[in-house]
Design a protein around this motif. Structure first.
Motif, PDB file in Angstrom:
ATOM      1  N   ASP A   4      30.839  34.906  46.355  1.00  0.00           N
ATOM      2  CA  ASP A   4      32.174  34.701  45.781  1.00  0.00           C
ATOM      3  C   ASP A   4      32.266  33.338  45.108  1.00  0.00           C
ATOM      4  O   ASP A   4      32.750  33.222  43.974  1.00  0.00           O
ATOM      5  CB  ASP A   4      33.266  34.810  46.846  1.00  0.00           C
ATOM      6  CG  ASP A   4      33.511  36.233  47.303  1.00  0.00           C
ATOM      7  OD1 ASP A   4      33.019  37.173  46.643  1.00  0.00           O
ATOM      8  OD2 ASP A   4      34.201  36.406  48.325  1.00  0.00           O
ATOM      9  N   PRO A  33      40.050  40.028  42.103  1.00  0.00           N
ATOM     10  CA  PRO A  33      40.994  40.699  43.010  1.00  0.00           C
ATOM     11  C   PRO A  33      40.463  40.935  44.420  1.00  0.00           C
ATOM     12  O   PRO A  33      41.247  41.124  45.347  1.00  0.00           O
ATOM     13  CB  PRO A  33      41.300  42.016  42.300  1.00  0.00           C
ATOM     14  CG  PRO A  33      40.126  42.257  41.413  1.00  0.00           C
ATOM     15  CD  PRO A  33      39.638  40.897  40.999  1.00  0.00           C
ATOM     16  N   LYS A  63      40.390  37.306  48.763  1.00  0.00           N
ATOM     17  CA  LYS A  63      41.705  37.167  49.399  1.00  0.00           C
ATOM     18  C   LYS A  63      41.986  35.743  49.826  1.00  0.00           C
ATOM     19  O   LYS A  63      43.130  35.365  50.024  1.00  0.00           O
ATOM     20  CB  LYS A  63      41.801  38.092  50.617  1.00  0.00           C
ATOM     21  CG  LYS A  63      41.539  39.549  50.305  1.00  0.00           C
ATOM     22  CD  LYS A  63      42.510  40.090  49.285  1.00  0.00           C
ATOM     23  CE  LYS A  63      42.223  41.559  49.007  1.00  0.00           C
ATOM     24  NZ  LYS A  63      42.793  42.035  47.783  1.00  0.00           N
ATOM     25  N   SER A  64      40.946  34.931  49.944  1.00  0.00           N
ATOM     26  CA  SER A  64      41.109  33.564  50.418  1.00  0.00           C
ATOM     27  C   SER A  64      41.492  32.621  49.297  1.00  0.00           C
ATOM     28  O   SER A  64      40.747  32.477  48.308  1.00  0.00           O
ATOM     29  CB  SER A  64      39.813  33.085  51.061  1.00  0.00           C
ATOM     30  OG  SER A  64      39.869  31.697  51.322  1.00  0.00           O
ATOM     31  N   ARG A  65      42.625  31.978  49.425  1.00  0.00           N
ATOM     32  CA  ARG A  65      43.039  30.964  48.434  1.00  0.00           C
ATOM     33  C   ARG A  65      42.058  29.800  48.437  1.00  0.00           C
ATOM     34  O   ARG A  65      41.799  29.194  47.387  1.00  0.00           O
ATOM     35  CB  ARG A  65      44.457  30.500  48.741  1.00  0.00           C
ATOM     36  CG  ARG A  65      44.978  29.485  47.767  1.00  0.00           C
ATOM     37  CD  ARG A  65      46.370  29.030  48.145  1.00  0.00           C
ATOM     38  NE  ARG A  65      46.789  27.974  47.253  1.00  0.00           N
ATOM     39  CZ  ARG A  65      47.698  28.113  46.304  1.00  0.00           C
ATOM     40  NH1 ARG A  65      48.279  29.268  46.134  1.00  0.00           N
ATOM     41  NH2 ARG A  65      48.012  27.106  45.532  1.00  0.00           N
ATOM     42  N   LEU A  78      39.305  30.043  45.937  1.00  0.00           N
ATOM     43  CA  LEU A  78      39.704  29.832  44.551  1.00  0.00           C
ATOM     44  C   LEU A  78      40.227  28.440  44.263  1.00  0.00           C
ATOM     45  O   LEU A  78      40.427  28.090  43.112  1.00  0.00           O
ATOM     46  CB  LEU A  78      40.774  30.854  44.153  1.00  0.00           C
ATOM     47  CG  LEU A  78      40.295  32.304  44.082  1.00  0.00           C
ATOM     48  CD1 LEU A  78      41.453  33.231  43.764  1.00  0.00           C
ATOM     49  CD2 LEU A  78      39.201  32.452  43.046  1.00  0.00           C
ATOM     50  N   MET A  88      47.327  30.508  39.874  1.00  0.00           N
ATOM     51  CA  MET A  88      46.599  31.143  40.974  1.00  0.00           C
ATOM     52  C   MET A  88      46.689  32.665  40.857  1.00  0.00           C
ATOM     53  O   MET A  88      45.708  33.362  41.129  1.00  0.00           O
ATOM     54  CB  MET A  88      47.172  30.658  42.305  1.00  0.00           C
ATOM     55  CG  MET A  88      46.221  30.813  43.456  1.00  0.00           C
ATOM     56  SD  MET A  88      44.565  30.178  43.155  1.00  0.00           S
ATOM     57  CE  MET A  88      44.627  28.647  43.994  1.00  0.00           C
ATOM     58  N   ALA A  89      47.819  33.167  40.397  1.00  0.00           N
ATOM     59  CA  ALA A  89      47.957  34.623  40.191  1.00  0.00           C
ATOM     60  C   ALA A  89      46.980  35.120  39.126  1.00  0.00           C
ATOM     61  O   ALA A  89      46.385  36.190  39.276  1.00  0.00           O
ATOM     62  CB  ALA A  89      49.396  34.960  39.804  1.00  0.00           C
ATOM     63  N   TRP A 125      44.053  33.715  38.346  1.00  0.00           N
ATOM     64  CA  TRP A 125      42.712  33.691  38.923  1.00  0.00           C
ATOM     65  C   TRP A 125      42.506  34.897  39.830  1.00  0.00           C
ATOM     66  O   TRP A 125      41.446  35.513  39.827  1.00  0.00           O
ATOM     67  CB  TRP A 125      42.453  32.400  39.690  1.00  0.00           C
ATOM     68  CG  TRP A 125      42.216  31.215  38.811  1.00  0.00           C
ATOM     69  CD1 TRP A 125      42.961  30.075  38.758  1.00  0.00           C
ATOM     70  CD2 TRP A 125      41.156  31.029  37.855  1.00  0.00           C
ATOM     71  NE1 TRP A 125      42.433  29.209  37.826  1.00  0.00           N
ATOM     72  CE2 TRP A 125      41.330  29.762  37.260  1.00  0.00           C
ATOM     73  CE3 TRP A 125      40.081  31.811  37.433  1.00  0.00           C
ATOM     74  CZ2 TRP A 125      40.467  29.264  36.285  1.00  0.00           C
ATOM     75  CZ3 TRP A 125      39.222  31.318  36.462  1.00  0.00           C
ATOM     76  CH2 TRP A 125      39.414  30.061  35.898  1.00  0.00           C
ATOM     77  N   HIS A 126      43.546  35.247  40.599  1.00  0.00           N
ATOM     78  CA  HIS A 126      43.425  36.409  41.482  1.00  0.00           C
ATOM     79  C   HIS A 126      43.262  37.715  40.696  1.00  0.00           C
ATOM     80  O   HIS A 126      42.631  38.652  41.180  1.00  0.00           O
ATOM     81  CB  HIS A 126      44.610  36.496  42.440  1.00  0.00           C
ATOM     82  CG  HIS A 126      44.442  35.653  43.659  1.00  0.00           C
ATOM     83  ND1 HIS A 126      43.574  35.958  44.676  1.00  0.00           N
ATOM     84  CD2 HIS A 126      45.012  34.486  44.020  1.00  0.00           C
ATOM     85  CE1 HIS A 126      43.616  35.035  45.603  1.00  0.00           C
ATOM     86  NE2 HIS A 126      44.489  34.110  45.226  1.00  0.00           N
ATOM     87  N   LYS A 127      43.796  37.776  39.484  1.00  0.00           N
ATOM     88  CA  LYS A 127      43.577  38.959  38.640  1.00  0.00           C
ATOM     89  C   LYS A 127      42.108  39.076  38.232  1.00  0.00           C
ATOM     90  O   LYS A 127      41.583  40.174  38.105  1.00  0.00           O
ATOM     91  CB  LYS A 127      44.456  38.894  37.393  1.00  0.00           C
ATOM     92  CG  LYS A 127      45.913  39.164  37.664  1.00  0.00           C
ATOM     93  CD  LYS A 127      46.730  39.028  36.385  1.00  0.00           C
ATOM     94  CE  LYS A 127      48.209  39.089  36.682  1.00  0.00           C
ATOM     95  NZ  LYS A 127      49.018  38.791  35.500  1.00  0.00           N
TER      96      LYS A 127
END
Length: 71
Positions: free
Chosen positions: A25, A62, A65-67, A70, A54-55, A57-59
């Motif tokens: 990851d 996906p 799950k760990s902030r 990122l 942050m949203a 980056w999560h896209k």
């Protein structure tokens, strides 16, 4: 039949980078950041930069799950 199981753009990481960073990851996130920095035209104080919330980056990642991974 193509080489990929799913028809979408793959994210890549080198095994040696994953070993050095302690996980795939982390290697994928760093490789993707490098990808975006190479294409960025944003320069401040001589440094290239990219911005994503942050949203956003999560896209791109996906399954992460760990902030902490990122940030």
């Amino acid at each position: 039949m193509g080489k990929l199981l799913i028809d979408e753009q793959p994210l890549q990481c080198q095994p040696s980078l994953a070993i050095a960073l302690g996980g795939s990851d982390e290697a994928i996130v760093l490789q993707q950041l490098h990808y975006w920095l190479e294409r960025s035209s944003q320069v401040r104080d001589g440094y290239r930069w990219v911005y994503n919330s942050m949203a956003d980056w999560h896209k791109q990642f996906p399954w992460i799950k760990s902030r902490k991974t990122l940030s």
